[in-house]
Design an enzyme around this catalytic site. Structure first.
Site, PDB file in Angstrom:
ATOM      1  N   ASN A   8      44.091  44.832 -17.653  1.00  0.00           N
ATOM      2  CA  ASN A   8      44.217  43.587 -16.741  1.00  0.00           C
ATOM      3  C   ASN A   8      44.034  43.947 -15.465  1.00  0.00           C
ATOM      4  O   ASN A   8      44.628  44.743 -14.507  1.00  0.00           O
ATOM      5  CB  ASN A   8      45.588  42.788 -17.073  1.00  0.00           C
ATOM      6  CG  ASN A   8      45.377  41.558 -16.230  1.00  0.00           C
ATOM      7  OD1 ASN A   8      44.958  41.575 -14.898  1.00  0.00           O
ATOM      8  ND2 ASN A   8      45.811  40.684 -16.827  1.00  0.00           N
ATOM      9  N   HIS A  11      44.719  42.529 -10.478  1.00  0.00           N
ATOM     10  CA  HIS A  11      45.338  42.873  -9.288  1.00  0.00           C
ATOM     11  C   HIS A  11      44.473  43.564  -8.206  1.00  0.00           C
ATOM     12  O   HIS A  11      44.734  43.760  -7.052  1.00  0.00           O
ATOM     13  CB  HIS A  11      46.711  43.595  -9.347  1.00  0.00           C
ATOM     14  CG  HIS A  11      47.977  42.924  -9.966  1.00  0.00           C
ATOM     15  ND1 HIS A  11      48.298  41.824  -9.104  1.00  0.00           N
ATOM     16  CD2 HIS A  11      48.762  42.974 -11.139  1.00  0.00           C
ATOM     17  CE1 HIS A  11      49.275  41.362  -9.823  1.00  0.00           C
ATOM     18  NE2 HIS A  11      49.519  41.998 -11.063  1.00  0.00           N
ATOM     19  N   HIS A  44      42.598  37.055 -15.696  1.00  0.00           N
ATOM     20  CA  HIS A  44      42.970  35.807 -15.772  1.00  0.00           C
ATOM     21  C   HIS A  44      42.399  34.590 -14.776  1.00  0.00           C
ATOM     22  O   HIS A  44      42.687  35.189 -13.584  1.00  0.00           O
ATOM     23  CB  HIS A  44      44.419  35.811 -15.545  1.00  0.00           C
ATOM     24  CG  HIS A  44      45.106  34.354 -15.778  1.00  0.00           C
ATOM     25  ND1 HIS A  44      46.566  34.527 -15.702  1.00  0.00           N
ATOM     26  CD2 HIS A  44      44.820  33.261 -15.898  1.00  0.00           C
ATOM     27  CE1 HIS A  44      46.705  33.216 -16.043  1.00  0.00           C
ATOM     28  NE2 HIS A  44      45.838  32.437 -16.186  1.00  0.00           N
ATOM     29  N   ARG A  46      42.617  31.878 -13.032  1.00  0.00           N
ATOM     30  CA  ARG A  46      43.767  30.740 -12.938  1.00  0.00           C
ATOM     31  C   ARG A  46      42.981  29.746 -12.324  1.00  0.00           C
ATOM     32  O   ARG A  46      41.992  29.610 -11.518  1.00  0.00           O
ATOM     33  CB  ARG A  46      44.693  31.216 -11.919  1.00  0.00           C
ATOM     34  CG  ARG A  46      45.566  32.690 -12.574  1.00  0.00           C
ATOM     35  CD  ARG A  46      46.803  33.005 -11.473  1.00  0.00           C
ATOM     36  NE  ARG A  46      47.884  32.008 -11.354  1.00  0.00           N
ATOM     37  CZ  ARG A  46      48.866  31.920 -11.917  1.00  0.00           C
ATOM     38  NH1 ARG A  46      49.276  32.937 -12.966  1.00  0.00           N
ATOM     39  NH2 ARG A  46      49.730  30.977 -11.967  1.00  0.00           N
ATOM     40  N   ARG A  50      43.812  32.298  -7.541  1.00  0.00           N
ATOM     41  CA  ARG A  50      44.483  33.083  -6.488  1.00  0.00           C
ATOM     42  C   ARG A  50      43.927  34.506  -6.449  1.00  0.00           C
ATOM     43  O   ARG A  50      44.133  35.249  -5.328  1.00  0.00           O
ATOM     44  CB  ARG A  50      46.077  33.298  -6.733  1.00  0.00           C
ATOM     45  CG  ARG A  50      46.385  33.846  -8.052  1.00  0.00           C
ATOM     46  CD  ARG A  50      47.802  34.078  -7.954  1.00  0.00           C
ATOM     47  NE  ARG A  50      48.650  32.659  -8.038  1.00  0.00           N
ATOM     48  CZ  ARG A  50      50.169  32.734  -8.748  1.00  0.00           C
ATOM     49  NH1 ARG A  50      50.549  33.603  -9.109  1.00  0.00           N
ATOM     50  NH2 ARG A  50      50.344  31.444  -8.784  1.00  0.00           N
ATOM     51  N   GLU A  71      41.933  35.284 -19.922  1.00  0.00           N
ATOM     52  CA  GLU A  71      43.108  34.898 -20.013  1.00  0.00           C
ATOM     53  C   GLU A  71      42.945  33.617 -19.521  1.00  0.00           C
ATOM     54  O   GLU A  71      42.274  33.489 -18.429  1.00  0.00           O
ATOM     55  CB  GLU A  71      44.187  35.659 -19.190  1.00  0.00           C
ATOM     56  CG  GLU A  71      45.170  36.520 -20.090  1.00  0.00           C
ATOM     57  CD  GLU A  71      46.266  37.051 -19.208  1.00  0.00           C
ATOM     58  OE1 GLU A  71      46.611  36.466 -18.394  1.00  0.00           O
ATOM     59  OE2 GLU A  71      46.319  38.192 -19.351  1.00  0.00           O
ATOM     60  N   THR A 102      52.381  35.348 -15.179  1.00  0.00           N
ATOM     61  CA  THR A 102      52.818  34.281 -16.211  1.00  0.00           C
ATOM     62  C   THR A 102      54.258  34.410 -16.585  1.00  0.00           C
ATOM     63  O   THR A 102      54.748  35.593 -16.700  1.00  0.00           O
ATOM     64  CB  THR A 102      51.948  34.778 -17.469  1.00  0.00           C
ATOM     65  OG1 THR A 102      50.598  34.791 -17.131  1.00  0.00           O
ATOM     66  CG2 THR A 102      51.935  33.713 -18.505  1.00  0.00           C
ATOM     67  N   GLU A 152      49.467  37.510 -28.875  1.00  0.00           N
ATOM     68  CA  GLU A 152      49.865  38.620 -27.928  1.00  0.00           C
ATOM     69  C   GLU A 152      51.332  38.288 -27.572  1.00  0.00           C
ATOM     70  O   GLU A 152      51.615  37.302 -27.094  1.00  0.00           O
ATOM     71  CB  GLU A 152      48.985  38.470 -26.748  1.00  0.00           C
ATOM     72  CG  GLU A 152      49.482  39.464 -25.640  1.00  0.00           C
ATOM     73  CD  GLU A 152      48.765  39.644 -24.631  1.00  0.00           C
ATOM     74  OE1 GLU A 152      47.492  39.459 -24.622  1.00  0.00           O
ATOM     75  OE2 GLU A 152      49.234  40.038 -23.572  1.00  0.00           O
ATOM     76  N   HIS A 213      52.764  42.446 -21.131  1.00  0.00           N
ATOM     77  CA  HIS A 213      53.682  41.917 -20.136  1.00  0.00           C
ATOM     78  C   HIS A 213      54.607  42.894 -19.641  1.00  0.00           C
ATOM     79  O   HIS A 213      55.554  43.066 -20.578  1.00  0.00           O
ATOM     80  CB  HIS A 213      54.101  40.649 -20.181  1.00  0.00           C
ATOM     81  CG  HIS A 213      54.131  39.782 -18.803  1.00  0.00           C
ATOM     82  ND1 HIS A 213      55.013  39.898 -17.899  1.00  0.00           N
ATOM     83  CD2 HIS A 213      53.158  38.717 -18.264  1.00  0.00           C
ATOM     84  CE1 HIS A 213      54.623  39.239 -16.798  1.00  0.00           C
ATOM     85  NE2 HIS A 213      53.704  38.556 -17.232  1.00  0.00           N
TER      86      HIS A 213
HETATM   87  N1  PXP Z   1      49.263  39.689 -21.104  1.00  0.00           N
HETATM   88  C1  PXP Z   1      49.176  38.621 -20.521  1.00  0.00           C
HETATM   89  C2  PXP Z   1      49.033  37.205 -21.427  1.00  0.00           C
HETATM   90  C3  PXP Z   1      49.630  38.231 -19.042  1.00  0.00           C
HETATM   91  O1  PXP Z   1      49.441  36.958 -18.439  1.00  0.00           O
HETATM   92  C4  PXP Z   1      49.763  39.316 -18.362  1.00  0.00           C
HETATM   93  C5  PXP Z   1      49.743  39.246 -16.945  1.00  0.00           C
HETATM   94  O2  PXP Z   1      48.621  38.622 -16.168  1.00  0.00           O
HETATM   95  C6  PXP Z   1      49.516  40.747 -18.988  1.00  0.00           C
HETATM   96  C7  PXP Z   1      49.305  40.844 -20.455  1.00  0.00           C
HETATM   97  C8  PXP Z   1      49.584  41.928 -18.155  1.00  0.00           C
HETATM   98  O3  PXP Z   1      50.957  41.981 -17.418  1.00  0.00           O
HETATM   99  P1  PXP Z   1      51.385  43.323 -16.497  1.00  0.00           P
HETATM  100  O4  PXP Z   1      50.559  42.923 -15.385  1.00  0.00           O
HETATM  101  O5  PXP Z   1      52.705  43.155 -16.464  1.00  0.00           O
HETATM  102  O6  PXP Z   1      50.993  44.407 -17.268  1.00  0.00           O
END
Ligand code: PXP
Length: 263
Positions: A8, A11, A44, A46, A50, A71, A102, A152, A213
């Site tokens: 992901n 960031h 994601h 959003r 953001r 996402e 999330t 997931e 997550h």
């Molecule tokens: N899976 C989902 C559905 C998420 O919303 C997120 C955060 O955007 C992640 C995985 C990844 O989470 P983390 O950034 O804590 O690894």
């Protein structure tokens, strides 16, 4: 079978948006993540935009060579974008304006009728659909009922207890850096048991199994070792390390940590 790693890269866009500039570019980050061994790229989009912008998803659709997982909330505007861009996979997540990230899984039981329509619209467009849910038997059955291909499992609660200082610490900094994790408390064991039971149910229902997550280099191994696990989606921990050591190395080290299960 090896577990796939979806990176992901939200960031990376967060850092760019902090200055509303053009760098760092998540599209470049995706290329480097793939060179490091990523099996997929997750973003994601959003509703509040953001971090990831529409332009990012459009370019990633053209450049990602592995799999693009979008996402998204089940919101009409975003569903239209998904249907137009056709990512390989869409992961439906709940979205609240004020949240830092999330929080909690989708309530599929409560939103069944609406989700069913969104799932079939996405599937009709050739997009595989995953639902981000808590490891809860009713939610898993409902995910199957609305036609999802994959679930997931929300690993946030597991991550919470496995990271709390003073409770379950990696044995040493060296263990931490190598991704070795020492499952130590009843709480960690209980959260893992919930995930394992959810995994068994998903397997029995024919759902593909993913999780994500809050996973880090030192808590990932037991989750990667869950029977039937197909894919992990990890963001913050990898991007945090990539800032210091580079994206390719950060991805490679996470793949190593996923292989080093300590049970
Ligand atoms: N899976 C989902 C559905 C998420 O919303 C997120 C955060 O955007 C992640 C995985 C990844 O989470 P983390 O950034 O804590 O690894």
């Amino acid at each position: 079978m090896a577990v796939n790693l979806g990176i992901n890269i939200d960031h990376v866009a967060t850092l760019r948006q902090a200055r509303l500039t053009i760098e760092p570019d998540p599209v470049a980050a995706a290329v480097l993540a793939e060179l490091g061994g990523a099996d997929g790229i997750t973003v994601h989009l959003r509703e509040d935009r953001r971090h990831i912008q529409d332009r990012d998803v459009e370019l990633l659709r053209q450049t990602v060579r592995t799999r693009l997982n979008l996402e998204m909330a089940a919101a009409p505007e975003i569903v239209d974008i998904a249907v137009r861009l056709r990512p390989d996979q869409a992961t439906l997540v709940p979205e609240r304006r004020q949240e830092l990230t999330t929080e909690g899984g989708l309530d599929v039981v409560q939103a069944k009728a609406g989700l069913q329509k969104v799932v079939s619209r996405l599937k009709d467009a050739g997009i595989a659909v995953s639902l981000f849910i808590d490891p809860d038997p009713e939610q898993i059955s409902a995910a199957r009922a609305v036609g999802a291909d994959q679930i997931e499992l929300h690993t946030g609660p597991y991550a919470e207890v496995s990271l709390r200082p003073g409770r379950t610490q990696p044995a040493s900094i060296d263990d931490r850096l190598r991704g070795r994790f020492v499952p130590g408390t009843d709480q960690v064991a209980a959260e893992l048991a919930r995930l394992e039971s959810a995994a068994r149910q998903a397997g029995a229902l024919g759902l593909i199994l993913a999780a994500g997550h809050g996973l880090t280099y030192w808590n990932v191994a037991p989750v990667a070792a869950i029977d039937g696990m197909h894919e992990l989606n990890i963001g913050h921990s990898i991007i945090a390390r990539a800032v210091l050591v580079g994206m390719e190395r950060a991805v490679r080290e996470m793949k190593e940590a996923m292989g080093g299960a300590v049970r």
